[in-house]
Write an enzyme that holds these catalytic residues in place. Structure first.
Site, mmCIF file in Angstrom:
data_model
loop_
_atom_site.group_PDB
_atom_site.id
_atom_site.type_symbol
_atom_site.label_atom_id
_atom_site.label_comp_id
_atom_site.label_asym_id
_atom_site.label_seq_id
_atom_site.Cartn_x
_atom_site.Cartn_y
_atom_site.Cartn_z
ATOM 1 N N GLU B 82 13.793 6.228 123.116
ATOM 2 C CA GLU B 82 13.490 6.855 124.638
ATOM 3 C C GLU B 82 13.731 5.707 125.502
ATOM 4 O O GLU B 82 13.305 6.029 126.683
ATOM 5 C CB GLU B 82 12.348 7.836 124.430
ATOM 6 N N CYS B 114 9.255 10.619 120.325
ATOM 7 C CA CYS B 114 9.056 9.666 119.193
ATOM 8 C C CYS B 114 9.470 9.815 117.925
ATOM 9 O O CYS B 114 9.269 9.100 116.926
ATOM 10 C CB CYS B 114 7.498 9.547 119.059
ATOM 11 N N THR B 155 -1.440 2.438 124.753
ATOM 12 C CA THR B 155 -0.882 2.431 123.463
ATOM 13 C C THR B 155 0.528 2.224 123.434
ATOM 14 O O THR B 155 1.167 2.047 122.461
ATOM 15 C CB THR B 155 -1.180 3.880 122.948
ATOM 16 N N ARG B 202 -5.182 16.909 126.664
ATOM 17 C CA ARG B 202 -5.401 17.354 125.147
ATOM 18 C C ARG B 202 -4.367 18.421 124.885
ATOM 19 O O ARG B 202 -4.260 18.644 123.613
ATOM 20 C CB ARG B 202 -7.031 18.228 125.487
ATOM 21 N N THR B 204 -1.573 17.702 124.403
ATOM 22 C CA THR B 204 -0.591 16.867 123.398
ATOM 23 C C THR B 204 -1.304 16.627 122.061
ATOM 24 O O THR B 204 -0.524 16.518 120.963
ATOM 25 C CB THR B 204 -0.650 15.061 123.984
ATOM 26 N N HIS B 237 3.152 9.970 112.092
ATOM 27 C CA HIS B 237 3.367 9.385 113.384
ATOM 28 C C HIS B 237 1.958 8.932 113.982
ATOM 29 O O HIS B 237 0.940 9.584 113.822
ATOM 30 C CB HIS B 237 4.113 10.382 114.604
ATOM 31 N N ASN B 269 1.497 2.215 119.759
ATOM 32 C CA ASN B 269 2.205 3.473 119.267
ATOM 33 C C ASN B 269 3.869 2.777 119.595
ATOM 34 O O ASN B 269 3.914 2.699 120.761
ATOM 35 C CB ASN B 269 1.948 4.587 120.372
ATOM 36 N N SER B 299 7.499 14.348 120.963
ATOM 37 C CA SER B 299 7.121 15.065 122.094
ATOM 38 C C SER B 299 8.226 16.156 122.509
ATOM 39 O O SER B 299 9.391 15.526 122.431
ATOM 40 C CB SER B 299 6.591 14.386 123.246
#
Lengths: 132, 349
Positions: B82, B114, B155, B202, B204, B237, B269, B299
């Site tokens: 990305e 991701c 992250t 949240r 996510t 992940h 991440n 995502s």
């Protein structure tokens, strides 16, 4: 923008591609046209291993145009395992870590960013060997 | 449902890359009043001369070195990210050129937050599995950005992982099957002309990360007739430390199974590279006959799950390139000021 110039240099810059003499085995970098009277096919493309040792180095604190955002940075003469000497930046290397005879390996990194309407120029640098 | 090609395929070579630099989560908290806990201990930071292309090149060189496959035998070089350096101009062409794979090669960039790298992996399975290609290089790489002070800044990290897909007979790990689970779930997105992404806090977690990861993983286990205890290792992940631990527990995997591939506490991440780097770390320690369960997440949202079986070829081949641990070990910490300068967070004009 020198697009053609950057494009012509891509093999040497991205993957350290030089030339090898088919008769003598001599390796040279950067690649060059044949000498007068020399048959062109004597020199074949040859990708160097990228391994070498620092022959000498300097810390650049007053950078040339185009490198204003980079100092202080290290520039080294690297003696490649195949024989040729190249000049390149050292990267992933602290200023007080650089030393003559230090083993280094080639990595392909961003050399310059020519701005929002220009190219990102990529090419070889050298860094201290990562443990294998 | 489970997908697998008629011609068996596997990972013939693999390569990791993690930048040298780190920033401690507590250093970010020092600047932005992180009153609560931090989601990781530290995250990787790309050096000022690094980006998705440079990291992809190094990971790919490691994969080719392990496989002893000449670059001109690659049929495709695919980069999932990305954070491609150009909006228009493929990363794949430059990576292919640096490897020496040009000109008789397909090169393209993949996008799916991701899991862009695992999209390339699944497509590579199809390309090799059909017999159309002998070797395809699937890369996941990112230099992720988080808005200063946002929860994501703790992250959003950098790294790359390259998987060389080829015939199962040459593999260090055979891929026994894959599932892909995708829904339109707006948990995280970035509009075209903005620098930083927006996330749904949240939202996510459930339904996005947990729902998709469980969806892909449970279906693959079902279709294989397998259970979590059948696997030596698992990797998910890893947007932080807690999410992969939680989804592993929900599915019935143990902390021991996920430990070798759980890199997020130290590097954060790595987005498209995150789960694939975890897989590289597992391949660094796995033994012939071991089984590995991989679940990626992107995502938007979706997950890909893969089941792998390690072959006798792995132990010799993994020594041909730096182990993931070697990249983890060379960590050099920077402070927030250096990080802000390198990551373009200072307005210069």
């Amino acid at each position: 923008m020198d697009l053609a110039k950057h494009w012509r240099l891509r093999h040497a810059r991205y993957r350290l591609e030089g030339q090898r003499n088919r008769l003598t085995g001599e390796v040279r970098f950067p690649p060059a046209p044949p000498h007068p009277g020399e048959a062109e096919e004597i020199w074949e493309p040859y990708v160097l291993s990228g391994r070498g040792r620092v022959y000498s180095f300097s810390i650049v604190r007053q950078p040339p145009e185009g490198f204003e955002d980079q100092p202080p940075y290290l520039v080294a003469l690297v003696r490649l395992d195949e024989g040729p000497m190249v000049t390149a930046q050292l990267t992933d290397c602290d200023l007080d870590q650089a030393a003559i005879d230090m083993p280094v390996e080639m990595v392909t990194r961003r050399l310059r960013d020519l701005g929002p309407t220009g190219l990102i120029v990529y090419g070889y640098k050298f860094r201290p060997m990562v443990q294998r | 449902m489970m997908m697998k090609p008629e011609r068996p395929v596997g990972i013939v070579g693999y390569g990791a890359y993690i930048p040298r630099f780190r920033i401690a989560a507590r250093e970010i908290a020092r600047i932005w009043d992180g009153a609560g806990g931090t989601p990781v201990d530290s995250k990787s930071v790309p050096g000022p001369d690094e980006d998705t292309i440079t990291m992809s090149i190094e990971a790919a060189r490691n994969a080719l070195a392990r496989a002893h496959v000449a670059p001109d035998r690659l049929s495709a070089v695919w980069v999932g990210s990305e954070s491609h350096p150009y909006s228009v101009k493929p990363s794949g062409t430059l990576v292919a050129e640096a490897l020496g794979a040009t000109p008789w090669v397909s090169a393209a960039d993949w996008e799916f937050a991701c899991k862009a790298g695992s999209e390339a992996l699944t497509a590579a399975m199809g390309m090799v599995g059909s017999g159309m290609a002998q070797y395809v290089l699937a890369i996941g790489a990112d230099t992720a950005q988080g808005r200063p002070g946002d929860a994501l800044e703790y992250t959003a990290a950098a790294g790359a992982a390259a998987l060389l897909i080829g015939p199962a007979a040459e593999a260090v790990a055979v891929i026994e099957g894959t599932t892909s689970y995708v829904t339109d779930t707006p948990d995280f997105f970035r509009r075209a002309d903005t620098a930083y992404p927006v996330h749904g806090h949240r939202f996510t977690g459930e339904p996005a990360y947990f729902g998709a990861s469980r969806g892909a993983a449970e279906r693959l286990l079902h279709d294989l007739g397998a259970k979590p205890s059948d696997f030596a290792y698992a990797v998910f992940h890893q947007p932080n430390t807690r999410f992969p631990q939680t989804v592993a527990r929900q599915l019935g995997f143990t902390p021991q199974q996920i430990a070798p591939g759980l890199l997020s506490p130290k590097i954060g991440n790595a987005y498209s590279a995150a789960a694939l780097l975890g897989l590289c770390a597992i391949l660094d320690v796995a033994k012939p006959g071991d089984t590995i369960f991989v679940t990626t997440y992107g995502s938007g949202a979706g997950s890909d799950a893969y089941a792998l079986r390690v072959t006798d070829a792995l132990p010799e081949r993994r020594e041909r390139a730096p182990l993931t641990a070697a990249y983890l070990a060379r960590e050099a910490f920077v402070d927030y000021a250096v990080y802000a300068k390198w990551r373009g967070k200072l307005v210069m004009e």
